[in-house]
Design a protein around this motif. Sequence first.
Motif, PDB file in Angstrom:
ATOM      1  N   THR A  94       0.834  -1.198   0.000  1.00  0.00           N
ATOM      2  CA  THR A  94       0.000   0.000   0.000  1.00  0.00           C
ATOM      3  C   THR A  94       0.868   1.248   0.000  1.00  0.00           C
ATOM      4  O   THR A  94       1.958   1.271   0.572  1.00  0.00           O
ATOM      5  N   ARG A  95       0.357   2.234  -0.636  1.00  0.00           N
ATOM      6  CA  ARG A  95       1.061   3.510  -0.714  1.00  0.00           C
ATOM      7  C   ARG A  95       0.491   4.454   0.327  1.00  0.00           C
ATOM      8  O   ARG A  95      -0.721   4.635   0.411  1.00  0.00           O
ATOM      9  N   LEU A  96       1.350   5.076   1.116  1.00  0.00           N
ATOM     10  CA  LEU A  96       0.901   6.040   2.102  1.00  0.00           C
ATOM     11  C   LEU A  96       0.541   7.340   1.411  1.00  0.00           C
ATOM     12  O   LEU A  96       1.237   7.790   0.504  1.00  0.00           O
ATOM     13  N   ARG A  97      -0.526   7.928   1.843  1.00  0.00           N
ATOM     14  CA  ARG A  97      -0.969   9.191   1.266  1.00  0.00           C
ATOM     15  C   ARG A  97      -0.983  10.260   2.335  1.00  0.00           C
ATOM     16  O   ARG A  97      -1.347  10.007   3.477  1.00  0.00           O
ATOM     17  N   TYR A  98      -0.603  11.417   1.928  1.00  0.00           N
ATOM     18  CA  TYR A  98      -0.666  12.557   2.828  1.00  0.00           C
ATOM     19  C   TYR A  98      -2.059  13.163   2.744  1.00  0.00           C
ATOM     20  O   TYR A  98      -2.509  13.564   1.672  1.00  0.00           O
TER      21      TYR A  98
END
Length: 121
Positions: free
Chosen positions: A2-6
């Motif tokens: 999973t990609r972390l999102r701001y």
Amino acid sequence: MTRLRYVPRPLGQADGQPFGSAEEAWMWFGACQLARAVGARLQAGQGDVARPCDPDDIYRAVQRLYRLRRIGGRHLRVLGRFAASQCPPDPRAGDGAGQAVLWAEALDYLDVDLRQRGIVA
């Protein structure tokens, strides 16, 4: 993977005591600018009274009024002059009546804008 999102956290009600008037907010901005000119670094939470904005928020409000042509260059010069002297214009003290009129007009427009943003109570 999973990609972390701001995701910015939502800003609730601004903490701090709002100004009583646009003139008070403008003079506070002027004092902050004078402090910056001598090398002070302004940081939130270090003043005697917490405010609901940064000095740059007031600057941006004035610039927005200028871009929208609510105030003109003469208004800006009068605002700048009296913010630097930390004293509003007084025709009895030798300041021109025209300067007092420009000062009042600019602060009337600024008051509406700052009230909408919760900077002025």
